[in-house]
Design a protein around this motif. Sequence first.
Motif, mmCIF file in Angstrom:
data_model
loop_
_atom_site.group_PDB
_atom_site.id
_atom_site.type_symbol
_atom_site.label_atom_id
_atom_site.label_comp_id
_atom_site.label_asym_id
_atom_site.label_seq_id
_atom_site.Cartn_x
_atom_site.Cartn_y
_atom_site.Cartn_z
ATOM 1 N N SER A 2 -54.234 -36.019 33.839
ATOM 2 C CA SER A 2 -52.651 -36.339 34.269
ATOM 3 C C SER A 2 -51.272 -35.273 33.984
ATOM 4 O O SER A 2 -51.791 -34.204 33.926
ATOM 5 N N GLU A 3 -50.769 -35.534 35.189
ATOM 6 C CA GLU A 3 -49.734 -34.324 34.351
ATOM 7 C C GLU A 3 -48.476 -34.731 32.984
ATOM 8 O O GLU A 3 -48.130 -35.585 32.722
ATOM 9 N N PRO A 4 -47.887 -33.097 32.956
ATOM 10 C CA PRO A 4 -47.208 -33.416 32.108
ATOM 11 C C PRO A 4 -45.502 -34.532 31.938
ATOM 12 O O PRO A 4 -45.183 -35.046 33.307
ATOM 13 N N THR A 5 -45.849 -35.045 30.702
ATOM 14 C CA THR A 5 -44.204 -36.139 30.776
ATOM 15 C C THR A 5 -42.768 -35.845 31.684
ATOM 16 O O THR A 5 -42.529 -34.456 31.673
ATOM 17 N N ALA A 6 -41.808 -36.796 32.106
ATOM 18 C CA ALA A 6 -40.597 -36.469 32.858
ATOM 19 C C ALA A 6 -39.803 -35.160 32.071
ATOM 20 O O ALA A 6 -38.858 -34.986 31.971
ATOM 21 N N ASP A 7 -40.062 -35.412 30.301
ATOM 22 C CA ASP A 7 -38.875 -35.508 29.690
ATOM 23 C C ASP A 7 -39.036 -33.309 29.606
ATOM 24 O O ASP A 7 -39.498 -33.689 28.560
ATOM 25 N N ARG A 8 -38.665 -32.836 30.093
ATOM 26 C CA ARG A 8 -38.237 -31.624 29.903
ATOM 27 C C ARG A 8 -38.434 -31.349 28.692
ATOM 28 O O ARG A 8 -38.026 -29.566 28.885
ATOM 29 N N SER A 9 -37.666 -31.494 28.050
ATOM 30 C CA SER A 9 -37.099 -30.783 26.261
ATOM 31 C C SER A 9 -38.868 -31.955 25.641
ATOM 32 O O SER A 9 -38.627 -30.499 24.634
ATOM 33 N N ALA A 10 -39.605 -32.045 25.522
ATOM 34 C CA ALA A 10 -40.666 -32.457 24.395
ATOM 35 C C ALA A 10 -42.121 -31.302 25.634
ATOM 36 O O ALA A 10 -41.569 -30.763 26.797
ATOM 37 N N PRO A 11 -42.433 -30.773 24.343
ATOM 38 C CA PRO A 11 -43.267 -29.684 24.197
ATOM 39 C C PRO A 11 -44.666 -30.310 25.470
ATOM 40 O O PRO A 11 -44.500 -32.006 25.840
ATOM 41 N N VAL A 12 -45.892 -30.368 25.877
ATOM 42 C CA VAL A 12 -47.081 -30.578 26.814
ATOM 43 C C VAL A 12 -48.404 -30.464 25.104
ATOM 44 O O VAL A 12 -48.213 -29.360 24.811
ATOM 45 N N PHE A 13 -48.807 -31.584 25.226
ATOM 46 C CA PHE A 13 -50.060 -31.468 24.002
ATOM 47 C C PHE A 13 -51.095 -31.936 25.237
ATOM 48 O O PHE A 13 -50.760 -33.174 25.546
ATOM 49 N N VAL A 14 -51.809 -31.394 25.088
ATOM 50 C CA VAL A 14 -53.226 -31.371 26.153
ATOM 51 C C VAL A 14 -54.369 -31.743 25.604
ATOM 52 O O VAL A 14 -54.878 -30.869 24.597
ATOM 53 N N ALA A 15 -54.477 -33.099 24.957
ATOM 54 C CA ALA A 15 -55.930 -33.672 24.145
ATOM 55 C C ALA A 15 -57.283 -33.195 24.926
ATOM 56 O O ALA A 15 -57.670 -33.524 26.199
ATOM 57 N N VAL A 16 -57.880 -32.555 24.311
ATOM 58 C CA VAL A 16 -59.268 -32.277 24.935
ATOM 59 C C VAL A 16 -60.476 -32.612 23.638
ATOM 60 O O VAL A 16 -60.028 -32.577 22.540
ATOM 61 N N PHE A 17 -61.263 -33.619 24.439
ATOM 62 C CA PHE A 17 -62.346 -34.119 23.501
ATOM 63 C C PHE A 17 -63.336 -33.227 24.095
ATOM 64 O O PHE A 17 -63.892 -33.124 25.179
ATOM 65 N N VAL B 262 -53.123 -27.986 33.432
ATOM 66 C CA VAL B 262 -51.430 -28.060 32.707
ATOM 67 C C VAL B 262 -50.914 -27.442 31.826
ATOM 68 O O VAL B 262 -49.381 -27.654 31.688
ATOM 69 N N CYS B 263 -51.563 -26.455 31.527
ATOM 70 C CA CYS B 263 -50.369 -25.143 30.656
ATOM 71 C C CYS B 263 -49.493 -24.237 31.524
ATOM 72 O O CYS B 263 -48.566 -24.032 31.714
ATOM 73 N N LEU B 264 -50.676 -24.521 32.739
ATOM 74 C CA LEU B 264 -49.006 -23.404 33.984
ATOM 75 C C LEU B 264 -48.210 -24.077 33.909
ATOM 76 O O LEU B 264 -47.053 -23.553 33.802
ATOM 77 N N ALA B 265 -48.007 -26.089 34.577
ATOM 78 C CA ALA B 265 -46.926 -26.502 35.305
ATOM 79 C C ALA B 265 -45.911 -26.196 34.121
ATOM 80 O O ALA B 265 -45.314 -26.690 34.237
ATOM 81 N N ALA B 266 -46.722 -26.555 32.798
ATOM 82 C CA ALA B 266 -45.456 -26.936 31.417
ATOM 83 C C ALA B 266 -45.080 -25.606 31.717
ATOM 84 O O ALA B 266 -43.567 -24.754 31.234
ATOM 85 N N ALA B 267 -45.194 -24.558 31.937
ATOM 86 C CA ALA B 267 -45.155 -22.867 31.453
ATOM 87 C C ALA B 267 -43.810 -22.431 32.629
ATOM 88 O O ALA B 267 -43.101 -22.368 32.656
ATOM 89 N N ARG B 268 -44.388 -23.503 33.551
ATOM 90 C CA ARG B 268 -43.715 -23.081 34.970
ATOM 91 C C ARG B 268 -42.305 -24.149 34.654
ATOM 92 O O ARG B 268 -41.009 -23.427 35.681
ATOM 93 N N GLU B 269 -42.334 -24.965 33.972
ATOM 94 C CA GLU B 269 -40.891 -25.669 33.361
ATOM 95 C C GLU B 269 -39.961 -25.147 32.119
ATOM 96 O O GLU B 269 -39.430 -26.368 31.561
ATOM 97 N N ARG B 270 -40.702 -24.574 31.376
ATOM 98 C CA ARG B 270 -39.964 -23.516 30.176
ATOM 99 C C ARG B 270 -40.597 -24.562 29.174
ATOM 100 O O ARG B 270 -39.773 -24.890 28.859
ATOM 101 N N ALA C 16 -51.832 -20.889 25.103
ATOM 102 C CA ALA C 16 -51.711 -21.536 24.214
ATOM 103 C C ALA C 16 -52.626 -21.960 23.025
ATOM 104 O O ALA C 16 -53.351 -21.978 23.205
ATOM 105 N N PRO C 17 -51.688 -22.558 21.650
ATOM 106 C CA PRO C 17 -52.017 -23.333 20.373
ATOM 107 C C PRO C 17 -53.265 -23.953 20.906
ATOM 108 O O PRO C 17 -52.848 -24.810 21.537
ATOM 109 N N ILE C 18 -54.217 -23.523 20.090
ATOM 110 C CA ILE C 18 -55.506 -24.921 19.561
ATOM 111 C C ILE C 18 -55.368 -24.908 18.288
ATOM 112 O O ILE C 18 -54.942 -24.966 17.144
#
Length: 90
Positions: A1-16, A39-47, A68-70
């Motif tokens: 899925s895509e990052p949330t719309a809240d541009r001030s929040a960090p993006v957490f990618v859950a990987v199982f 997803v990580c690149l999309a977050a970076a583009r949105e700063r 991205a930190p793990i």
Amino acid sequence: SEPTADRSAPVFVAVFGELRGRRHDVAYRPETLEKISEVCLAAARERRHAAIVLFAPPVLASQILGSAPIICAWSSDRCMQEAAARWVLR
């Protein structure tokens, strides 16, 4: 899925993932690794900051590329998910 719309929040990618069989035989599918990177690149583009929460043994972290930190939670057990959530929200 895509990052949330809240541009001030960090993006957490859950990987199982789980180890099945021998360690050197375990790998994420290429499309899974590609999606993590996208997803990580999309977050970076949105700063936005991005972090990966790995619900798997740390040996699988070496397959994930990028800067991205793990955060390693070792397994997908409920207690590990709750512990990761507490750490992220602190």
